[in-house]
Design a protein around this motif. Structure first.
Motif, PDB file in Angstrom:
ATOM      1  N   LEU A  63      -1.870 -39.474   4.417  1.00 39.33           N
ATOM      2  CA  LEU A  63      -1.622 -40.326   3.255  1.00 39.33           C
ATOM      3  C   LEU A  63      -1.037 -39.544   2.091  1.00 39.33           C
ATOM      4  CD1 LEU A  63      -4.731 -42.664   3.433  1.00 39.33           C
ATOM      5  CD2 LEU A  63      -2.330 -43.338   3.651  1.00 39.33           C
ATOM      6  N   LEU A  64      -1.537 -38.331   1.862  1.00 37.89           N
ATOM      7  CA  LEU A  64      -0.975 -37.514   0.788  1.00 37.89           C
ATOM      8  C   LEU A  64       0.474 -37.151   1.082  1.00 37.89           C
ATOM      9  CD1 LEU A  64      -4.074 -35.326  -0.045  1.00 37.89           C
ATOM     10  CD2 LEU A  64      -2.794 -36.715  -1.688  1.00 37.89           C
ATOM     11  N   GLY A  65       0.772 -36.855   2.338  1.00 32.97           N
ATOM     12  CA  GLY A  65       2.155 -36.553   2.701  1.00 32.97           C
ATOM     13  C   GLY A  65       3.062 -37.759   2.524  1.00 32.97           C
ATOM     14  N   LEU A  66       2.575 -38.932   2.925  1.00 32.46           N
ATOM     15  CA  LEU A  66       3.354 -40.155   2.760  1.00 32.46           C
ATOM     16  C   LEU A  66       3.591 -40.455   1.278  1.00 32.46           C
ATOM     17  CD1 LEU A  66       4.684 -42.664   4.004  1.00 32.46           C
ATOM     18  CD2 LEU A  66       2.433 -43.750   3.975  1.00 32.46           C
ATOM     19  N   LEU A  67       2.547 -40.341   0.482  1.00 31.44           N
ATOM     20  CA  LEU A  67       2.693 -40.613  -0.947  1.00 31.44           C
ATOM     21  C   LEU A  67       3.621 -39.596  -1.604  1.00 31.44           C
ATOM     22  CD1 LEU A  67       1.992 -42.258  -3.451  1.00 31.44           C
ATOM     23  CD2 LEU A  67      -0.076 -40.858  -3.701  1.00 31.44           C
ATOM     24  N   ALA A  68       3.438 -38.317  -1.293  1.00 32.29           N
ATOM     25  CA  ALA A  68       4.306 -37.291  -1.880  1.00 32.29           C
ATOM     26  C   ALA A  68       5.764 -37.528  -1.489  1.00 32.29           C
ATOM     27  CB  ALA A  68       3.855 -35.896  -1.446  1.00 32.29           C
ATOM     28  N   GLY A  69       6.005 -37.857  -0.230  1.00 31.64           N
ATOM     29  CA  GLY A  69       7.368 -38.117   0.219  1.00 31.64           C
ATOM     30  C   GLY A  69       7.967 -39.347  -0.440  1.00 31.64           C
ATOM     31  N   ALA A  70       7.175 -40.395  -0.571  1.00 37.04           N
ATOM     32  CA  ALA A  70       7.663 -41.620  -1.208  1.00 37.04           C
ATOM     33  C   ALA A  70       7.975 -41.382  -2.680  1.00 37.04           C
ATOM     34  CB  ALA A  70       6.630 -42.740  -1.052  1.00 37.04           C
ATOM     35  N   LEU A  71       7.108 -40.653  -3.368  1.00 38.63           N
ATOM     36  CA  LEU A  71       7.366 -40.342  -4.774  1.00 38.63           C
ATOM     37  C   LEU A  71       8.594 -39.452  -4.927  1.00 38.63           C
ATOM     38  CD1 LEU A  71       3.715 -39.722  -6.049  1.00 38.63           C
ATOM     39  CD2 LEU A  71       5.197 -41.664  -6.610  1.00 38.63           C
ATOM     40  N   LEU A  72       8.734 -38.500  -4.025  1.00 36.75           N
ATOM     41  CA  LEU A  72       9.901 -37.616  -4.060  1.00 36.75           C
ATOM     42  C   LEU A  72      11.179 -38.418  -3.850  1.00 36.75           C
ATOM     43  CD1 LEU A  72      10.707 -34.630  -4.308  1.00 36.75           C
ATOM     44  CD2 LEU A  72      10.434 -34.450  -1.852  1.00 36.75           C
ATOM     45  N   ALA A  73      11.162 -39.330  -2.892  1.00 37.33           N
ATOM     46  CA  ALA A  73      12.339 -40.170  -2.635  1.00 37.33           C
ATOM     47  C   ALA A  73      12.639 -41.064  -3.838  1.00 37.33           C
ATOM     48  CB  ALA A  73      12.116 -41.013  -1.379  1.00 37.33           C
ATOM     49  N   GLU A  74      11.618 -41.646  -4.420  1.00 38.23           N
ATOM     50  CA  GLU A  74      11.833 -42.491  -5.598  1.00 38.23           C
ATOM     51  C   GLU A  74      12.469 -41.683  -6.724  1.00 38.23           C
ATOM     52  OE1 GLU A  74       9.344 -45.644  -8.353  1.00 38.23           O
ATOM     53  OE2 GLU A  74       8.257 -43.931  -7.540  1.00 38.23           O
ATOM     54  N   GLY A  75      11.960 -40.473  -6.922  1.00 42.65           N
ATOM     55  CA  GLY A  75      12.494 -39.630  -7.986  1.00 42.65           C
ATOM     56  C   GLY A  75      13.908 -39.139  -7.722  1.00 42.65           C
ATOM     57  N   ALA A  76      14.245 -38.950  -6.457  1.00 45.51           N
ATOM     58  CA  ALA A  76      15.576 -38.440  -6.117  1.00 45.51           C
ATOM     59  C   ALA A  76      16.614 -39.551  -5.980  1.00 45.51           C
ATOM     60  CB  ALA A  76      15.499 -37.644  -4.816  1.00 45.51           C
ATOM     61  N   LEU A  77      16.170 -40.756  -5.622  1.00 47.93           N
ATOM     62  CA  LEU A  77      17.115 -41.838  -5.349  1.00 47.93           C
ATOM     63  C   LEU A  77      17.118 -42.935  -6.417  1.00 47.93           C
ATOM     64  CD1 LEU A  77      16.391 -42.212  -1.535  1.00 47.93           C
ATOM     65  CD2 LEU A  77      18.301 -41.001  -2.601  1.00 47.93           C
ATOM     66  N   LEU A  78      15.960 -43.493  -6.687  1.00 49.33           N
ATOM     67  CA  LEU A  78      15.906 -44.649  -7.576  1.00 49.33           C
ATOM     68  C   LEU A  78      15.996 -44.279  -9.055  1.00 49.33           C
ATOM     69  CD1 LEU A  78      13.211 -46.832  -5.805  1.00 49.33           C
ATOM     70  CD2 LEU A  78      15.688 -47.091  -5.746  1.00 49.33           C
ATOM     71  N   TRP A  94      12.769 -55.671  -8.436  1.00 61.01           N
ATOM     72  CA  TRP A  94      12.379 -54.391  -7.844  1.00 61.01           C
ATOM     73  C   TRP A  94      11.045 -53.869  -8.352  1.00 61.01           C
ATOM     74  CZ3 TRP A  94      14.350 -53.264  -3.487  1.00 61.01           C
ATOM     75  CH2 TRP A  94      15.598 -53.794  -3.155  1.00 61.01           C
ATOM     76  N   GLY A  95      10.700 -54.161  -9.591  1.00 59.87           N
ATOM     77  CA  GLY A  95       9.412 -53.699 -10.113  1.00 59.87           C
ATOM     78  C   GLY A  95       8.231 -54.178  -9.284  1.00 59.87           C
ATOM     79  N   PRO A  96       8.122 -55.480  -9.023  1.00 58.98           N
ATOM     80  CA  PRO A  96       7.007 -55.970  -8.200  1.00 58.98           C
ATOM     81  C   PRO A  96       7.046 -55.447  -6.769  1.00 58.98           C
ATOM     82  CG  PRO A  96       7.923 -57.764  -9.493  1.00 58.98           C
ATOM     83  CD  PRO A  96       8.850 -56.594  -9.668  1.00 58.98           C
ATOM     84  N   ARG A  97       8.224 -55.264  -6.211  1.00 60.17           N
ATOM     85  CA  ARG A  97       8.308 -54.725  -4.847  1.00 60.17           C
ATOM     86  C   ARG A  97       7.791 -53.291  -4.798  1.00 60.17           C
ATOM     87  NH1 ARG A  97      14.211 -56.849  -2.671  1.00 60.17           N
ATOM     88  NH2 ARG A  97      13.614 -59.034  -2.589  1.00 60.17           N
ATOM     89  N   LEU A  98       8.180 -52.504  -5.760  1.00 64.79           N
ATOM     90  CA  LEU A  98       7.694 -51.123  -5.813  1.00 64.79           C
ATOM     91  C   LEU A  98       6.182 -51.096  -6.023  1.00 64.79           C
ATOM     92  CD1 LEU A  98      10.590 -49.521  -7.853  1.00 64.79           C
ATOM     93  CD2 LEU A  98       9.961 -48.983  -5.488  1.00 64.79           C
TER      94      LEU A  98
END
Length: 155
Positions: free
Chosen positions: A18-33, A52-56
């Motif tokens: 879960l920590l890996g998934l969350l870290a990866g998702a946050l990293l992707a959000e920061g790099a892409l969105l 997009w706010g509610p989806r995120l």
């Protein structure tokens, strides 16, 4: 006692996953969105936010709740089972860092996201608000990566 070791291993793996998934998702959000949001004119940002706010939120909320719970459970089980000192310390550090992620949300992101949802940031101040959001997000990514690393050390 062997069952207790298996329980500790499963709890540790769940926390690390879960920590890996969350870290990866946050990293992707920061790099892409986040960079994309910062290029948008205020009218377009505010036009996209209701979709997009509610989806995120629906994606991140369960993950942000489950992750610290799994990390806390892992640390608790490691302590009860008597996992070695360094591994127990790493599991506790992962849990504390995961709780820090929740604290970041309460201290900053809940209010900032609500202001974006209400279009409460004036257009002339939106760029600065998104820059602040991005800075807080970078800190959150670092915390998540550190928590993930600690969870791996706990294994």
């Amino acid at each position: 006692m062997a069952n207790a070791g298996i329980l500790a291993a499963v709890a540790g793996l769940a926390a690390a996953a879960l920590l890996g998934l969350l870290a990866g998702a946050l990293l992707a959000e920061g790099a892409l969105l986040v960079p994309y949001w910062r290029t948008l004119p205020p009218e377009q940002f505010y036009a996209l936010h209701p979709t997009w706010g509610p989806r995120l939120y629906r994606f991140y909320a369960p993950l942000t709740i489950a992750t610290p719970l799994a990390a806390l459970l892992s640390a608790l089980v490691a302590g009860v089972v008597g996992v070695g000192g360094g591994r127990l310390l790493a599991a506790c550090a992962a849990a504390l860092l995961a709780l820090a992620l929740v604290a970041c949300y309460g201290l900053y992101f809940r209010r900032a996201n609500d202001e974006f949802a209400r279009c409460a940031v004036p257009p002339g101040e939106l760029a600065a608000a998104l820059a602040r959001w991005a800075a807080w997000h970078r800190a959150r990514v670092v915390i998540a990566i550190l928590a993930f690393a600690c969870s791996l050390l706990a294994l």
